[in-house]
Motif scaffolding. Structure first.
Motif, PDB file in Angstrom:
ATOM      1  N   ILE A 100       0.824  -1.207   0.000  1.00 47.43           N
ATOM      2  CA  ILE A 100       0.000   0.000   0.000  1.00 47.43           C
ATOM      3  C   ILE A 100       0.861   1.260   0.000  1.00 47.43           C
ATOM      4  N   GLN A 101       1.956   1.260   0.715  1.00 42.16           N
ATOM      5  CA  GLN A 101       2.753   2.480   0.906  1.00 42.16           C
ATOM      6  C   GLN A 101       3.144   3.182  -0.385  1.00 42.16           C
ATOM      7  N   PRO A 102       3.639   2.503  -1.416  1.00 46.51           N
ATOM      8  CA  PRO A 102       3.983   3.248  -2.638  1.00 46.51           C
ATOM      9  C   PRO A 102       2.762   3.782  -3.390  1.00 46.51           C
ATOM     10  N   ARG A 103       1.599   3.256  -3.091  1.00 49.48           N
ATOM     11  CA  ARG A 103       0.379   3.671  -3.799  1.00 49.48           C
ATOM     12  C   ARG A 103      -0.484   4.626  -2.983  1.00 49.48           C
ATOM     13  N   MET A 104       0.072   5.206  -1.933  1.00 46.07           N
ATOM     14  CA  MET A 104      -0.711   6.092  -1.062  1.00 46.07           C
ATOM     15  C   MET A 104      -1.229   7.322  -1.791  1.00 46.07           C
ATOM     16  N   ALA A 105      -0.500   7.841  -2.728  1.00 48.24           N
ATOM     17  CA  ALA A 105      -0.969   9.017  -3.469  1.00 48.24           C
ATOM     18  C   ALA A 105      -2.241   8.677  -4.237  1.00 48.24           C
ATOM     19  N   LYS A 106      -2.311   7.492  -4.818  1.00 49.39           N
ATOM     20  CA  LYS A 106      -3.515   7.066  -5.536  1.00 49.39           C
ATOM     21  C   LYS A 106      -4.700   6.905  -4.583  1.00 49.39           C
ATOM     22  N   VAL A 107      -4.426   6.373  -3.391  1.00 44.95           N
ATOM     23  CA  VAL A 107      -5.497   6.167  -2.404  1.00 44.95           C
ATOM     24  C   VAL A 107      -6.052   7.507  -1.945  1.00 44.95           C
ATOM     25  N   VAL A 108      -5.192   8.438  -1.576  1.00 43.10           N
ATOM     26  CA  VAL A 108      -5.637   9.756  -1.105  1.00 43.10           C
ATOM     27  C   VAL A 108      -6.370  10.498  -2.221  1.00 43.10           C
ATOM     28  N   ASP A 109      -5.880  10.388  -3.452  1.00 43.21           N
ATOM     29  CA  ASP A 109      -6.551  11.023  -4.582  1.00 43.21           C
ATOM     30  C   ASP A 109      -7.952  10.445  -4.780  1.00 43.21           C
ATOM     31  N   ALA A 110      -8.088   9.134  -4.714  1.00 41.38           N
ATOM     32  CA  ALA A 110      -9.405   8.505  -4.872  1.00 41.38           C
ATOM     33  C   ALA A 110     -10.360   8.958  -3.773  1.00 41.38           C
ATOM     34  N   PHE A 111      -9.853   9.078  -2.559  1.00 40.62           N
ATOM     35  CA  PHE A 111     -10.682   9.554  -1.456  1.00 40.62           C
ATOM     36  C   PHE A 111     -11.101  11.007  -1.671  1.00 40.62           C
ATOM     37  N   GLN A 112     -10.156  11.869  -2.032  1.00 41.23           N
ATOM     38  CA  GLN A 112     -10.442  13.302  -2.193  1.00 41.23           C
ATOM     39  C   GLN A 112     -11.495  13.527  -3.285  1.00 41.23           C
ATOM     40  N   VAL A 113     -11.343  12.867  -4.414  1.00 35.38           N
ATOM     41  CA  VAL A 113     -12.290  13.046  -5.528  1.00 35.38           C
ATOM     42  C   VAL A 113     -13.693  12.625  -5.105  1.00 35.38           C
ATOM     43  N   GLY A 128     -25.808   6.529   6.098  1.00 33.73           N
ATOM     44  CA  GLY A 128     -24.903   7.374   5.332  1.00 33.73           C
ATOM     45  C   GLY A 128     -23.447   7.074   5.634  1.00 33.73           C
ATOM     46  N   ILE A 129     -23.137   6.855   6.892  1.00 40.29           N
ATOM     47  CA  ILE A 129     -21.762   6.532   7.285  1.00 40.29           C
ATOM     48  C   ILE A 129     -21.378   5.143   6.762  1.00 40.29           C
ATOM     49  N   TYR A 130     -22.315   4.206   6.795  1.00 38.95           N
ATOM     50  CA  TYR A 130     -22.034   2.872   6.277  1.00 38.95           C
ATOM     51  C   TYR A 130     -21.763   2.916   4.769  1.00 38.95           C
ATOM     52  N   ARG A 131     -22.576   3.688   4.034  1.00 44.64           N
ATOM     53  CA  ARG A 131     -22.351   3.827   2.586  1.00 44.64           C
ATOM     54  C   ARG A 131     -20.988   4.466   2.318  1.00 44.64           C
ATOM     55  N   LEU A 132     -20.614   5.468   3.118  1.00 45.29           N
ATOM     56  CA  LEU A 132     -19.317   6.109   2.976  1.00 45.29           C
ATOM     57  C   LEU A 132     -18.194   5.099   3.206  1.00 45.29           C
ATOM     58  N   LYS A 133     -18.319   4.301   4.249  1.00 47.44           N
ATOM     59  CA  LYS A 133     -17.306   3.300   4.574  1.00 47.44           C
ATOM     60  C   LYS A 133     -17.147   2.293   3.429  1.00 47.44           C
ATOM     61  N   GLU A 134     -18.248   1.789   2.905  1.00 47.69           N
ATOM     62  CA  GLU A 134     -18.180   0.795   1.837  1.00 47.69           C
ATOM     63  C   GLU A 134     -17.638   1.389   0.538  1.00 47.69           C
ATOM     64  N   GLU A 135     -18.008   2.620   0.228  1.00 48.00           N
ATOM     65  CA  GLU A 135     -17.513   3.255  -0.995  1.00 48.00           C
ATOM     66  C   GLU A 135     -16.018   3.542  -0.887  1.00 48.00           C
ATOM     67  N   LEU A 136     -15.555   3.970   0.270  1.00 53.88           N
ATOM     68  CA  LEU A 136     -14.124   4.204   0.455  1.00 53.88           C
ATOM     69  C   LEU A 136     -13.340   2.897   0.355  1.00 53.88           C
ATOM     70  N   ARG A 137     -13.888   1.830   0.910  1.00 52.26           N
ATOM     71  CA  ARG A 137     -13.223   0.527   0.816  1.00 52.26           C
ATOM     72  C   ARG A 137     -13.136   0.066  -0.638  1.00 52.26           C
ATOM     73  N   ARG A 138     -14.199   0.246  -1.390  1.00 51.25           N
ATOM     74  CA  ARG A 138     -14.202  -0.125  -2.800  1.00 51.25           C
ATOM     75  C   ARG A 138     -13.152   0.664  -3.569  1.00 51.25           C
ATOM     76  N   ARG A 139     -13.077   1.964  -3.313  1.00 45.01           N
ATOM     77  CA  ARG A 139     -12.127   2.822  -4.029  1.00 45.01           C
ATOM     78  C   ARG A 139     -10.675   2.523  -3.658  1.00 45.01           C
ATOM     79  N   VAL A 140     -10.409   2.243  -2.398  1.00 43.37           N
ATOM     80  CA  VAL A 140      -9.031   1.929  -2.015  1.00 43.37           C
ATOM     81  C   VAL A 140      -8.620   0.580  -2.605  1.00 43.37           C
ATOM     82  N   ASN A 141      -9.530  -0.369  -2.671  1.00 46.03           N
ATOM     83  CA  ASN A 141      -9.194  -1.668  -3.253  1.00 46.03           C
ATOM     84  C   ASN A 141      -8.924  -1.558  -4.752  1.00 46.03           C
ATOM     85  N   ILE A 142      -9.606  -0.657  -5.428  1.00 40.32           N
ATOM     86  CA  ILE A 142      -9.318  -0.413  -6.841  1.00 40.32           C
ATOM     87  C   ILE A 142      -7.940   0.230  -6.992  1.00 40.32           C
ATOM     88  N   ALA A 143      -7.607   1.165  -6.109  1.00 40.70           N
ATOM     89  CA  ALA A 143      -6.335   1.892  -6.207  1.00 40.70           C
ATOM     90  C   ALA A 143      -5.130   1.017  -5.890  1.00 40.70           C
TER      91      ALA A 143
END
Length: 160
Positions: A100-113, A128-143
């Protein structure tokens, strides 16, 4: 003498009845003492039970902390709204953490967008918090693909 013999034979009968009662009482007392001794031995001297007997299938996880993020939310009016979010990633092992460490910029970018497109109303309630948690998990796994994050842990959520 005959009277004395009758008296002696009458006294002998109660002694014979006392003998089985005394024998039963002694056996019962011995059983109680042995049972108490065995119970105290097992209670005080036996090995303590293993702590993790019910957690045999559970594996150890590692936590990867992300830096705190502050983003402007999509506003409905002229008043700007923002969210401050501190997140930790739960991963299965240390190898995933090193991936994960070398790809942190991609993770933070996916979260910010994603976070900049949210409205305050999207974050209301536990759903709403549960949807946020699941969407962030999906995006980090893609990144970070092929590595996978098990869970997103919220350390701080502030919406204003």
């Amino acid at each position: 003498m005959a009277a004395e013999a009758d008296i002696e034979s009458g006294d002998a009968a109660p002694d014979k009845k006392k003998l089985p009662i005394m024998l039963i009482a002694m056996v019962a007392a011995a059983v109680v003492l042995l049972g108490g001794g065995a119970a105290s031995y097992f209670l005080f001297f036996s090995a303590p039970p293993k702590q993790d007997t019910h957690l045999e299938g559970v594996h150890e996880t590692f936590i990867f902390n992300l830096p705190a993020m502050t983003v402007n939310l999509r506003g409905d009016g002229d008043r700007s709204q923002f969210m401050k979010l501190t997140v930790a990633l739960e991963v299965a092992n240390e190898e995933v953490m090193t991936e994960i460490q070398p790809r942190m910029a991609k993770v933070v970018d996916a979260f910010q967008v994603y976070l900049r497109e949210l409205r305050k109303s999207d974050l209301e309630g536990s759903a709403g918090i549960y949807r946020l948690k699941e969407e962030l998990r999906r995006r980090v796994n893609i990144a970070i693909f092929p590595a996978q994050v098990d869970s997103i842990l919220f350390k701080e959520i502030l919406v204003q």
